[in-house]
Design a protein around this motif. Structure first.
Motif, mmCIF file in Angstrom:
data_model
loop_
_atom_site.group_PDB
_atom_site.id
_atom_site.type_symbol
_atom_site.label_atom_id
_atom_site.label_comp_id
_atom_site.label_asym_id
_atom_site.label_seq_id
_atom_site.Cartn_x
_atom_site.Cartn_y
_atom_site.Cartn_z
ATOM 1 N N UNK A 1 0.842 -1.206 0.000
ATOM 2 C CA UNK A 1 0.000 0.000 0.000
ATOM 3 C C UNK A 1 0.873 1.250 0.000
ATOM 4 N N UNK A 2 0.635 2.125 -0.957
ATOM 5 C CA UNK A 2 1.372 3.387 -0.964
ATOM 6 C C UNK A 2 0.392 4.543 -0.795
ATOM 7 N N UNK A 3 0.873 5.618 -0.189
ATOM 8 C CA UNK A 3 -0.019 6.752 0.107
ATOM 9 C C UNK A 3 0.718 8.067 -0.128
ATOM 10 N N UNK A 4 -0.042 9.122 -0.289
ATOM 11 C CA UNK A 4 0.574 10.444 -0.368
ATOM 12 C C UNK A 4 1.019 10.828 1.043
ATOM 13 N N UNK A 5 2.178 11.440 1.124
ATOM 14 C CA UNK A 5 2.705 11.814 2.441
ATOM 15 C C UNK A 5 2.611 13.325 2.613
ATOM 16 N N UNK A 6 2.246 13.787 3.809
ATOM 17 C CA UNK A 6 2.272 15.232 4.018
ATOM 18 C C UNK A 6 3.725 15.738 4.028
ATOM 19 N N UNK A 7 3.969 16.793 3.285
ATOM 20 C CA UNK A 7 5.306 17.404 3.254
ATOM 21 C C UNK A 7 5.375 18.492 4.319
ATOM 22 N N UNK A 8 4.291 19.224 4.445
ATOM 23 C CA UNK A 8 4.227 20.256 5.486
ATOM 24 C C UNK A 8 2.775 20.469 5.898
ATOM 25 N N UNK A 9 2.619 21.040 7.072
ATOM 26 C CA UNK A 9 1.289 21.351 7.595
ATOM 27 C C UNK A 9 1.312 22.799 8.069
ATOM 28 N N UNK A 10 0.337 23.589 7.638
ATOM 29 C CA UNK A 10 0.253 24.993 8.075
ATOM 30 C C UNK A 10 -1.053 25.214 8.813
ATOM 31 N N UNK A 11 -0.970 25.985 9.868
ATOM 32 C CA UNK A 11 -2.173 26.309 10.642
ATOM 33 C C UNK A 11 -2.204 27.814 10.880
ATOM 34 N N UNK A 12 -3.358 28.390 10.647
ATOM 35 C CA UNK A 12 -3.564 29.794 10.998
ATOM 36 C C UNK A 12 -4.786 29.868 11.896
#
Lengths: 181, 355
Positions: B280-291
């Motif tokens: 199983x392969x998945x997209x990985x988060x590269x970055x997360x931004x929160x405002x």
């Protein structure tokens, strides 16, 4: 050092227990086992212990698995070592990685191979949840120390084969060829 | 600072009604710890989860230890690249293993106890060459959220203590890691009735210092269903110097994930699941931004993902799975509070999202 005969008996006992757990706890897995083994004979090897397994059906329909010491010269259908099995269960390597790296050898007609693979995956999926399988595995992990080597320390990043999908390694002509089922 | 002991008691109290002979099997109750050393960047996750009830239920413990690459074998290691060691195991839950008051869970490999505000965790897994021995006390403001609102097919309540003084030792192979009060330690609790495979969440804890040396900690939570079709209201707790300063809620909070262009195959635990879902392969988060903002204050958080692993949790009743991504890495923060703007660089975050 335990005697060879005692160890072989222990291994036979554990396989019988696994069959009984599947018989009573998981109809799907038991049917897979039946499909892959009924009226067939296979020789498996674990840590050098070679066992001959033969399954047959009694008149009442009950599946019986007969396990005994294999004869010298018997062709082996499945061979691995306990360290590899323990590494797979711990997630240090995946089942695919073990096959790719030749740590687990399996040979059978394609249809049987598919059933064996399905059965193995079902056992892996069910193993942590089924109380009896969990107990059986725990005993194997702690008590079966045949080759004595401890599991090496490996980061989880190495658990999968570097060349990713096994499927990608199968030639397209093979993938597109018609199967008899 | 003084920690409110009654809130702490409610938060730490064991929630599964184990004396009830009709206690349902879909109860879950877990204790979650994250530790981080700002000097070596070593980080640890430990989760102890009780499922169902004693006798028929089981206990799962999960351990991730992320260290600089080469740490196990060399004295000098590469801080720019990290690698993760870990295990996850299910074990029988025998009646005699757990004493609820004061809380004490003991097996051959685990001793976990909470007595007043003292927590002790001694865990060993000789097969994977890891063990740790930690004890400590909470010192950040505890938050208890006894939510009974529907969550999946049940409900989930939770609590957070994003500041713990922990001391002790972690062993990985022949390397011994000393944990002292300079480590950041986070603790949370989750409990409720639900089936894995029906629920999901996004969560993170971020810890960083501004130029004046003030410690900022952010804790985020947002629930979702397993398919990400239904998304709940986000909540962001802001802590300054270990005291809760503010809560941003709902529309005032925005979270954005940037995904990898190509699918990846992250390491998976438990081990059996690594094989079951080996292809199983998945997209990985590269970055997360929160405002987050309201009429007077705002924050902007940026998290750069350095490690990405996956926990695949099966449900024993319904034979379905929850896929929990574990992320960790560097974080920057900008905050504007009390008419003052400040910035934090080279902070740390640990996140989970279920997708």
């Amino acid at each position: 050092m335990p005697k060879k005969q005692d160890q072989r008996d222990k291994l036979i006992g554990m396989i019988h227990r696994m069959v009984e757990i599947l018989r009573y706890d998981n109809t799907y897995a038991f049917d897979l086992l039946k499909n892959a083994t009924l009226n067939k004979r296979a020789v498996i090897e674990l840590d050098g212990y070679r066992l001959s397994l033969k399954s047959s059906q009694k008149r009442q329909g009950e599946l019986v698995v007969d396990i005994k010491k294999a004869r010298a010269g018997d062709e082996i259908s499945f061979s691995t070592d306990s360290l590899t099995l323990k590494q797979i269960m711990a997630g240090a390597i995946t089942l695919d990685y073990a096959v790719v790296m030749n740590k687990l050898y399996v040979k059978a007609p394609f249809y049987d191979l598919l059933n064996i693979y399905r059965l193995t995956i079902t056992l892996l999926a069910e193993g942590p949840l089924n109380k009896h399988l969990r107990k059986l595995w725990r005993e194997f992990e702690l008590d079966w120390r045949e080759n004595g080597a401890p599991r090496p320390i490996m980061p989880l990043e190495q658990q999968k084969p570097a060349n990713a999908y096994l499927l990608e390694k199968i030639p397209e002509t093979v993938l597109l060829s018609k199967t008899p089922f | 600072m003084t920690v409110d002991r009654q809130i702490l008691y409610l938060l730490e109290e064991f929630k599964i009604p184990i004396v009830d002979p009709h206690c349902p099997e879909d109860w879950k109750d877990w204790y979650h710890y994250i530790l981080y050393d700002p000097v070596s960047n070593i980080r640890l996750l430990y989760n102890l989860c009780f499922n169902g009830r004693p006798g028929t239920g089981y206990v799962t413990d999960t351990f991730f230890l992320t260290v600089p690459k080469g740490f196990v074998r060399h004295r000098l290691s590469d801080l720019s690249e990290m690698e993760t060691y870990g295990f996850a195991r299910n074990m029988d839950w025998n009646k005699e293993n757990l004493v609820v008051q004061p809380l004490r869970f003991e097996t051959d490999d685990i001793l976990f106890s909470i007595c007043d505000d003292n927590t002790r965790l001694s865990v060993a897994n000789p097969q994977s060459h890891t063990s740790f021995n930690l004890q400590g006390q909470p010192f950040a403001t505890p938050i208890y959220v006894p939510e009974l609102a529907p969550y999946g097919n049940g409900f989930i309540g939770w609590g957070v203590v994003p500041g713990f003084k922990m001391r002790g030792k972690i062993r990985l192979g022949l390397r011994l890691i000393e944990v002292d009060e300079s480590w950041f330690c986070y603790h949370d609790r989750n409990f409720g009735r639900f089936n894995w495979g029906n629920i999901g969440w996004s969560w993170f804890v971020l810890n960083a210092k501004d130029k004046e040396g003030r410690v900022w900690t952010y804790v985020f939570h947002r629930g979702n269903d397993n398919a990400f079709n239904k998304i709940g209201s986000p909540i962001l707790f802001v802590y300054c110097e270990h005291k809760m300063k503010k809560v941003f809620l709902g529309e005032g909070v925005d979270i954005q994930f940037v995904w990898s262009k190509k699918e990846e195959m992250p390491p998976v635990l438990p081990g059996a699941m690594a094989s079951v879902f080996g292809d199983r392969s998945i997209l990985a988060p590269v970055s997360v931004s929160v405002k987050a903002a309201d009429e007077t204050d705002y924050v902007a958080l940026k998290m750069i993902v350095q490690t990405h692993t996956e926990m695949i949790v099966p449900d024993s009743e319904k034979k379905q799975y929850t896929f929990i991504k574990e992320l960790s890495g560097h974080a920057n923060a900008i905050q504007f509070f009390d008419q003052r703007k400040s910035a934090c660089k080279n902070g740390f975050f640990y996140a989970e999202h279920v997708h």
